[in-house]
Design an enzyme around this catalytic site. Structure first.
Site, PDB file in Angstrom:
ATOM      1  N   ASP A 152      38.286  88.837 -65.975  1.00 25.27           N
ATOM      2  CA  ASP A 152      38.000  88.174 -67.256  1.00 25.27           C
ATOM      3  C   ASP A 152      39.200  88.389 -68.170  1.00 25.27           C
ATOM      4  O   ASP A 152      39.772  89.491 -68.182  1.00 25.27           O
ATOM      5  CB  ASP A 152      36.732  88.746 -67.893  1.00 25.27           C
ATOM      6  CG  ASP A 152      36.115  87.775 -68.886  1.00 25.27           C
ATOM      7  OD1 ASP A 152      35.051  87.211 -68.589  1.00 25.27           O
ATOM      8  OD2 ASP A 152      36.733  87.557 -69.965  1.00 25.27           O
ATOM      9  N   GLY A 163       5.458  72.600 -75.321  1.00 25.32           N
ATOM     10  CA  GLY A 163       5.821  73.557 -76.369  1.00 25.32           C
ATOM     11  C   GLY A 163       6.656  72.889 -77.429  1.00 25.32           C
ATOM     12  O   GLY A 163       6.461  71.703 -77.729  1.00 25.32           O
ATOM     13  N   CYS A 215      22.104  75.530 -71.186  1.00 25.78           N
ATOM     14  CA  CYS A 215      22.270  74.600 -70.062  1.00 25.78           C
ATOM     15  C   CYS A 215      21.658  73.219 -70.285  1.00 25.78           C
ATOM     16  O   CYS A 215      22.376  72.221 -70.266  1.00 25.78           O
ATOM     17  CB  CYS A 215      21.679  75.213 -68.794  1.00 25.78           C
ATOM     18  SG  CYS A 215      22.647  76.594 -68.215  1.00 25.78           S
ATOM     19  N   ARG A 239      21.576  80.802 -78.039  1.00 23.45           N
ATOM     20  CA  ARG A 239      22.337  79.549 -78.077  1.00 23.45           C
ATOM     21  C   ARG A 239      21.381  78.356 -77.926  1.00 23.45           C
ATOM     22  O   ARG A 239      20.537  78.344 -77.038  1.00 23.45           O
ATOM     23  CB  ARG A 239      23.381  79.526 -76.955  1.00 23.45           C
ATOM     24  CG  ARG A 239      24.540  80.467 -77.214  1.00 23.45           C
ATOM     25  CD  ARG A 239      25.487  80.516 -76.049  1.00 23.45           C
ATOM     26  NE  ARG A 239      24.890  81.142 -74.880  1.00 23.45           N
ATOM     27  CZ  ARG A 239      25.469  81.176 -73.672  1.00 23.45           C
ATOM     28  NH1 ARG A 239      26.636  80.618 -73.485  1.00 23.45           N
ATOM     29  NH2 ARG A 239      24.869  81.781 -72.664  1.00 23.45           N
ATOM     30  N   LYS A 284      23.144  70.825 -73.019  1.00 21.49           N
ATOM     31  CA  LYS A 284      24.544  70.515 -72.685  1.00 21.49           C
ATOM     32  C   LYS A 284      24.641  69.668 -71.416  1.00 21.49           C
ATOM     33  O   LYS A 284      25.383  68.677 -71.377  1.00 21.49           O
ATOM     34  CB  LYS A 284      25.272  71.853 -72.517  1.00 21.49           C
ATOM     35  CG  LYS A 284      26.524  71.841 -71.679  1.00 21.49           C
ATOM     36  CD  LYS A 284      27.129  73.225 -71.625  1.00 21.49           C
ATOM     37  CE  LYS A 284      26.987  73.857 -70.282  1.00 21.49           C
ATOM     38  NZ  LYS A 284      27.999  73.745 -69.323  1.00 21.49           N
ATOM     39  N   GLU A 302      25.726  76.862 -59.260  1.00 24.24           N
ATOM     40  CA  GLU A 302      24.773  77.964 -59.413  1.00 24.24           C
ATOM     41  C   GLU A 302      23.531  77.458 -60.145  1.00 24.24           C
ATOM     42  O   GLU A 302      23.638  76.703 -61.099  1.00 24.24           O
ATOM     43  CB  GLU A 302      25.449  79.095 -60.213  1.00 24.24           C
ATOM     44  CG  GLU A 302      24.602  80.327 -60.380  1.00 24.24           C
ATOM     45  CD  GLU A 302      23.940  80.738 -59.089  1.00 24.24           C
ATOM     46  OE1 GLU A 302      24.662  81.007 -58.124  1.00 24.24           O
ATOM     47  OE2 GLU A 302      22.688  80.759 -59.023  1.00 24.24           O
ATOM     48  N   GLU A 310      18.611  82.170 -66.852  1.00 24.55           N
ATOM     49  CA  GLU A 310      18.775  83.385 -67.627  1.00 24.55           C
ATOM     50  C   GLU A 310      17.425  84.099 -67.681  1.00 24.55           C
ATOM     51  O   GLU A 310      16.378  83.467 -67.707  1.00 24.55           O
ATOM     52  CB  GLU A 310      19.231  83.052 -69.049  1.00 24.55           C
ATOM     53  CG  GLU A 310      20.656  82.550 -69.066  1.00 24.55           C
ATOM     54  CD  GLU A 310      21.143  82.234 -70.471  1.00 24.55           C
ATOM     55  OE1 GLU A 310      20.554  82.746 -71.432  1.00 24.55           O
ATOM     56  OE2 GLU A 310      22.102  81.464 -70.584  1.00 24.55           O
ATOM     57  N   PHE A 314       7.628  74.074 -64.849  1.00 23.61           N
ATOM     58  CA  PHE A 314       8.312  73.241 -65.835  1.00 23.61           C
ATOM     59  C   PHE A 314       7.426  72.130 -66.395  1.00 23.61           C
ATOM     60  O   PHE A 314       7.881  71.058 -66.764  1.00 23.61           O
ATOM     61  CB  PHE A 314       9.649  72.704 -65.283  1.00 23.61           C
ATOM     62  CG  PHE A 314      10.698  73.779 -65.336  1.00 23.61           C
ATOM     63  CD1 PHE A 314      10.648  74.853 -64.460  1.00 23.61           C
ATOM     64  CD2 PHE A 314      11.682  73.765 -66.298  1.00 23.61           C
ATOM     65  CE1 PHE A 314      11.574  75.893 -64.546  1.00 23.61           C
ATOM     66  CE2 PHE A 314      12.607  74.792 -66.388  1.00 23.61           C
ATOM     67  CZ  PHE A 314      12.554  75.839 -65.508  1.00 23.61           C
ATOM     68  N   LEU A 344      20.956  79.646 -61.264  1.00 27.45           N
ATOM     69  CA  LEU A 344      20.183  80.766 -61.832  1.00 27.45           C
ATOM     70  C   LEU A 344      19.658  80.456 -63.230  1.00 27.45           C
ATOM     71  O   LEU A 344      20.266  79.717 -63.999  1.00 27.45           O
ATOM     72  CB  LEU A 344      21.018  82.049 -61.843  1.00 27.45           C
ATOM     73  CG  LEU A 344      22.301  82.121 -62.672  1.00 27.45           C
ATOM     74  CD1 LEU A 344      22.040  82.397 -64.124  1.00 27.45           C
ATOM     75  CD2 LEU A 344      23.192  83.209 -62.098  1.00 27.45           C
TER      76      LEU A 344
HETATM   77  C1  UDX Z   1      18.216  76.341 -66.567  1.00 30.07           C
HETATM   78  C2  UDX Z   1      17.787  76.022 -65.113  1.00 30.07           C
HETATM   79  O1  UDX Z   1      16.423  76.381 -64.926  1.00 30.07           O
HETATM   80  C3  UDX Z   1      18.691  76.748 -64.133  1.00 30.07           C
HETATM   81  O2  UDX Z   1      18.356  76.377 -62.807  1.00 30.07           O
HETATM   82  C4  UDX Z   1      20.145  76.377 -64.437  1.00 30.07           C
HETATM   83  O3  UDX Z   1      21.033  77.064 -63.576  1.00 30.07           O
HETATM   84  C5  UDX Z   1      20.497  76.662 -65.888  1.00 30.07           C
HETATM   85  O4  UDX Z   1      19.573  75.988 -66.752  1.00 30.07           O
HETATM   86  P1  UDX Z   1      17.883  78.395 -68.239  1.00 30.07           P
HETATM   87  O5  UDX Z   1      18.587  77.571 -69.267  1.00 30.07           O
HETATM   88  O6  UDX Z   1      18.303  79.820 -68.056  1.00 30.07           O
HETATM   89  O7  UDX Z   1      18.000  77.736 -66.773  1.00 30.07           O
HETATM   90  O8  UDX Z   1      16.333  78.412 -68.640  1.00 30.07           O
HETATM   91  P2  UDX Z   1      14.968  77.738 -68.151  1.00 30.07           P
HETATM   92  O9  UDX Z   1      14.074  78.810 -67.684  1.00 30.07           O
HETATM   93  O10 UDX Z   1      15.202  76.621 -67.239  1.00 30.07           O
HETATM   94  O11 UDX Z   1      14.397  77.198 -69.548  1.00 30.07           O
HETATM   95  C6  UDX Z   1      15.113  76.237 -70.336  1.00 30.07           C
HETATM   96  C7  UDX Z   1      14.347  75.864 -71.576  1.00 30.07           C
HETATM   97  O12 UDX Z   1      13.207  75.086 -71.240  1.00 30.07           O
HETATM   98  C8  UDX Z   1      13.831  77.033 -72.413  1.00 30.07           C
HETATM   99  O13 UDX Z   1      14.039  76.746 -73.786  1.00 30.07           O
HETATM  100  C9  UDX Z   1      12.347  77.071 -72.086  1.00 30.07           C
HETATM  101  O14 UDX Z   1      11.583  77.607 -73.130  1.00 30.07           O
HETATM  102  C10 UDX Z   1      12.054  75.598 -71.878  1.00 30.07           C
HETATM  103  N1  UDX Z   1      10.888  75.323 -70.999  1.00 30.07           N
HETATM  104  C11 UDX Z   1      10.940  75.681 -69.675  1.00 30.07           C
HETATM  105  C12 UDX Z   1       9.791  74.648 -71.502  1.00 30.07           C
HETATM  106  O15 UDX Z   1       9.731  74.298 -72.689  1.00 30.07           O
HETATM  107  N2  UDX Z   1       8.741  74.371 -70.663  1.00 30.07           N
HETATM  108  C13 UDX Z   1       8.756  74.717 -69.342  1.00 30.07           C
HETATM  109  O16 UDX Z   1       7.780  74.414 -68.649  1.00 30.07           O
HETATM  110  C14 UDX Z   1       9.885  75.401 -68.840  1.00 30.07           C
END
Ligand code: UDX
Length: 429
Positions: A30, A253, A260, A327, A263, A151, A155, A249, A153
């Site tokens: 880094d 809410g 992610c 973020r 963006k 990737e 968070e 998913f 993953l």
């Molecule tokens: C996401 C993807 O899931 C992951 O595969 C990718 O690599 C990066 O982007 P992340 O941003 O870490 O991961 O969070 P995620 O658990 O997907 O949730 C994203 C947002 O959606 C959160 O604000 C969460 O509160 C919201 N969400 C998720 C909902 O409002 N309802 C759901 O059913 C699921």
């Protein structure tokens, strides 16, 4: 295998650590020397369940090391992963300057065959650009292959997701790097898809956009549920039992946020535009997401009428549970809307208060979630932290001037809340 990861953000640090955990020899690079020092001392710059222990364990075992010297990282390994940020630009397109910089740095340091793997989320056809750049800046004229290995993953569940991936996507131009890539991932025992680079790059944007679409879909359905007296959770449960749909998913809410989905959606729309396709479906996904927040904020103003001079308790600041990341957090956006209307806020988050402070400097930060409601006119749930379900409801009720809760994440049972004497408003129920 000897692996180098350039960039120690969420993706780079977790990837490097999990590679070390399964036995590879990993060097993480880094350019932020302070961060490297912190990591060398066993500290980590982010909150991610299970990560710190894993970093310390693998550093102690001599499998994981950190440096700010890219040339050293390139020299040490045959496979170099690029995991640097690809932030959004004001027009929604992706800022590729970090990737381009790293490609040039790698090129300048290469003295033997290397496999250069892109792990960052990038627009389709980035692999070609990386290959061109390396060819242009490589003084030694050595051979190399570029691979796309996106990737997936999440968070908050990053270690779990990396150690047990649903699939590993490997995009290649030639067969030469395939064996090495497969060997890296063999210990993870996941299905591996080998495809061309452009398809691999598209898989990432198409997957994230689809997940965001799923959330906007259920949020749109939640509007119908509210208008008709149906319950969105029952609807989601019934839909989710169809294996073709799936229950995940489909939680209604206040909308999705984070570093992610917003963006990646903007980027995917922009990429489509650049190749001549108007991806209207995804524009609507964005639109539903912002409307969902407005609709929830309106529920608060409709009930409390005037927010000026009102005190509101807010549970949750992170963009979702199990993270300290704020973020593009819907919770922060909601707080900012409430502040704009003249309310004062008492806020709590199990992990994200420090990171929220610069964004909400005038809020009162409360250490214990059970004290947030004290002296407030209403309580708002803005993040889906599991521990909020254990809130001392009786204490909160007594602390409020009137027992009103706006639950933006549907954590409580409406009937039970009513029985306990609450005026309880959630989403789609
Ligand atoms: C996401 C993807 O899931 C992951 O595969 C990718 O690599 C990066 O982007 P992340 O941003 O870490 O991961 O969070 P995620 O658990 O997907 O949730 C994203 C947002 O959606 C959160 O604000 C969460 O509160 C919201 N969400 C998720 C909902 O409002 N309802 C759901 O059913 C699921």
């Amino acid at each position: 295998m000897k692996l180098t990861i350039i960039g120690t953000g969420y993706v780079g640090l977790v990837t490097g650590t999990c590679f070390a955990e399964v036995g590879h020899q990993v060097t993480c690079v880094d350019n932020d020397a302070t961060k490297v020092k912190l990591l060398q001392g066993g500290g980590i710059p982010i909150y991610e369940p299970g990560l710190q222990e894993l970093v310390q364990k693998n550093v102690a075992a001599g499998r994981l090391s950190f440096t700010s010297n890219t040339a050293e990282g390139v020299e040490k390994s045959d496979v170099i992963f690029i995991a640097v940020p690809t932030p959004p630009q004001p027009d929604g397109s992706v800022d590729m300057s970090f990737i381009e910089r790293v490609a040039r740095d790698i090129a300048g340091a290469m003295t033997s065959y290397k496999i250069i793997v892109d792990k960052s989320t990038v627009p389709v056809q980035t692999g070609d650009k990386v290959a061109e750049t390396i060819k242009r800046y490589c003084k030694a004229q050595v051979e190399f292959d570029v691979v796309s290995n996106p990737e997936f993953l999440r968070e908050g569940f990053a270690v779990e997701d990396l150690m047990h991936p649903d699939r590993v996507v490997i995009g290649v131009r030639t067969q030469r790097p395939v064996a090495a890539m497969k060997e890296i991932y063999t210990p993870f025992k996941a299905p591996i898809i080998v495809t061309d680079i452009n398809s691999a790059e598209l898989i990432k944007h198409a997957s994230n956009s689809f997940l965001a679409l799923k959330i906007s879909y259920i949020n749109a359905v939640s509007v119908l549920c509210e208008a008709t007296g149906a319950n969105v959770q029952e609807v989601a449960a019934g839909m989710g039992m169809d294996e073709r749909i799936g229950r995940r998913f489909l939680n209604a809410g206040i909308g999705f946020g984070g570093s992610c989905f917003p963006k990646d959606l903007s980027a995917f729309i922009k990429i489509s535009e650049q190749v001549g396709y108007n991806f209207r479906l995804l524009k609507e996904v964005q639109h539903i997401n912002s409307e969902q927040m407005q609709r929830f904020a309106k529920k608060i103003t409709d009930t409390l009428w005037v927010l000026k001079g009102k005190k509101i308790g807010v549970l949750g600041l992170a963009f979702k549970q199990n993270t300290d990341d704020v973020r593009s957090s819907p919770a922060i956006e909601l707080c900012q809307l409430l502040l704009k209307e003249g309310a004062t806020l008492r806020v709590h988050d199990p992990k994200a208060m420090d990171k929220a402070r610069p964004l909400l400097p005038n809020a009162t930060y409360v250490e214990d979630m059970n004290d947030v409601a004290e002296g407030c006119d209403a309580l708002v749930v803005a993040t889906e932290w599991d521990e909020f379900k254990k809130l001392d409801l009786e204490k909160a009720r007594k602390g409020l001037s009137h027992p009103i809760m706006f639950d933006g994440r549907n954590l409580f049972d409406p009937q039970e809340m009513e029985r306990l004497g609450w005026i309880y408003k959630s989403v789609g129920r």
